[in-house]
Design an enzyme around this catalytic site. Structure first.
Site, PDB file in Angstrom:
ATOM      1  CG  HIS A   7      -2.003   1.000   1.221  1.00 53.95           C
ATOM      2  ND1 HIS A   7      -3.327   0.689   1.427  1.00 53.95           N
ATOM      3  CD2 HIS A   7      -1.976   2.332   1.018  1.00 53.95           C
ATOM      4  CE1 HIS A   7      -4.058   1.791   1.353  1.00 53.95           C
ATOM      5  NE2 HIS A   7      -3.260   2.806   1.116  1.00 53.95           N
ATOM      6  CG  HIS A   9      -1.776   6.408  -2.212  1.00 53.61           C
ATOM      7  ND1 HIS A   9      -2.986   6.324  -2.842  1.00 53.61           N
ATOM      8  CD2 HIS A   9      -1.957   5.846  -0.988  1.00 53.61           C
ATOM      9  CE1 HIS A   9      -3.875   5.754  -2.034  1.00 53.61           C
ATOM     10  NE2 HIS A   9      -3.277   5.457  -0.894  1.00 53.61           N
ATOM     11  CG  ASP A  11      -1.186  10.596  -5.942  1.00 53.45           C
ATOM     12  OD1 ASP A  11      -1.073   9.436  -5.510  1.00 53.45           O
ATOM     13  OD2 ASP A  11      -2.250  11.243  -5.861  1.00 53.45           O
ATOM     14  N   GLY A 161      -9.792   8.014  -1.449  1.00 52.47           N
ATOM     15  CA  GLY A 161     -10.485   9.278  -1.204  1.00 52.47           C
ATOM     16  C   GLY A 161     -11.282   9.214   0.085  1.00 52.47           C
ATOM     17  CD  GLU A 191      -7.269   6.404   5.978  1.00 51.38           C
ATOM     18  OE1 GLU A 191      -7.869   6.245   4.905  1.00 51.38           O
ATOM     19  OE2 GLU A 191      -6.215   7.067   6.076  1.00 51.38           O
TER      20      GLU A 191
HETATM   21 ZN    ZN Z   1      -3.949   4.803   1.041  1.00 50.86          ZN
END
Ligand code: ZN
Length: 313
Positions: A7, A9, A11, A161, A191
């Site tokens: 996991h 990202h 960006d 998101g 989360e």
């Molecule tokens: Zn994440």
């Protein structure tokens, strides 16, 4: 021992030096005019989600050409290799980089090209998980279609998101289509929202849970498990834990307050991940240290490559 990251990202993981170089090339004012690029992106003392997310508008502004995406993907894989990672799963919301000169397929090809360069150079194997943005129904549907069209070029599908108010069941048709094509699904859940969101992720085909840490809310003080926690434990569902990220979004005050150690002791399938290296000023090496503080005796064991957990094969 082979090590994996599940996991992270794309960006959220640019090198500060690269962000500066790429900003100079296009005279991107918000970055060109500041002294310390690492500080600029660092949202470790962020007080709001808006402030945290604002940082991504700047990294995405630098991810608008084939060669920039290629370089960023190449460096991400190289940086993981520096931390002794052998299998790197990266994720990105592809439409953030689609523009007049860059098609969705170009975006995927550019990222894969960067990964391939890193693999040729140092052996690290990387793959791309496509993220739909859950607050934008059209985006999720379009990314699901993209995942199906280019399923040979990607390794999985996710929604990212804001989690609260955007439950996985909103996209049950998309998840079903993706699943029927044999594409691996992981979903950010547990989360920003709780156990119900994790249950919905499982109901919609998630083989792994992004974060998933709030499964702890389905376990009482006597360590009795509710239905969702029991299912996750019995089926060895991987939880993609990102400790520093959780601290920075104010879920827990300190590593000692983070439930990773309790979940580990109960036998849950836990992995260590970075989430957003740039915004959280972290790395796998740093997460290993934080996990130790959080009470994990042998943090490196949580990076161990598992063919059943990995989407890379
Ligand atoms: Zn994440």
């Amino acid at each position: 021992m082979y090590k994996q990251v599940l996991h992270d990202h794309l960006d959220g993981g640019l090198r500060p030096s690269t962000a500066r170089d790429l900003a100079k090339q296009i005279d991107y004012k918000p970055i060109v005019e500041i002294d310390n690029v690492a500080d600029f992106f660092d949202r470790s003392s962020s007080t709001s989600l808006e402030n945290y997310l604002e940082a991504f508008t700047h990294s995405i502004a630098l991810m608008q050409t084939f060669s920039n995406l290629e370089q960023i993907a190449y460096e991400a894989a190289l940086d993981m290799h520096q931390n002794n990672i052998n299998f790197y799963e990266s994720r990105y919301a592809p439409f953030y980089s689609v523009n007049d000169t860059l098609s969705p397929k170009d975006v995927i090809n550019a990222i894969n090209s960067g990964f391939k360069q890193a693999e040729n150079e140092c052996g690290i194997v990387s793959g791309l998980i496509l993220c739909g943005m859950r607050h934008d129904p059209d985006n999720v549907k379009a990314v699901a279609e993209l995942a199906i069209d280019y399923k040979k070029l990607i390794i999985g599908f996710d929604i990212a998101g804001p989690e609260l108010n955007y439950l996985p069941s909103m996209y049950k048709d998309s998840f079903l289509k993706v699943k029927n094509e044999g594409i691996n699904i992981t979903i950010h859940a547990g989360e920003g929202d709780g156990v119900n969101s994790i249950q919905e992720a499982l109901d919609n085909g998630a083989k792994r849970i992004g974060h998933g840490v709030r499964i702890i809310e389905d376990i009482n003080e006597d360590n009795e498990l509710g239905n969702t926690a029991d299912y996750v434990l019995q089926n060895n569902i991987p939880l993609e834990i990102c400790i520093t990220s959780n601290l920075h979004t104010n879920m827990y005050k300190s590593p000692q307050d983070h439930p990773i150690s309790r979940l580990h002791n109960l036998g849950f399938n836990i992995s260590l991940n970075t989430d957003n290296r740039l915004m959280s000023n972290t790395s796998i090496d740093n997460e290993l240290k934080i996990a130790k503080i959080a009470g994990i005796e042998d943090p490196a064991s949580l990076l161990k490559y598992s063919a059943s957990d990995s989407f890379l094969n």
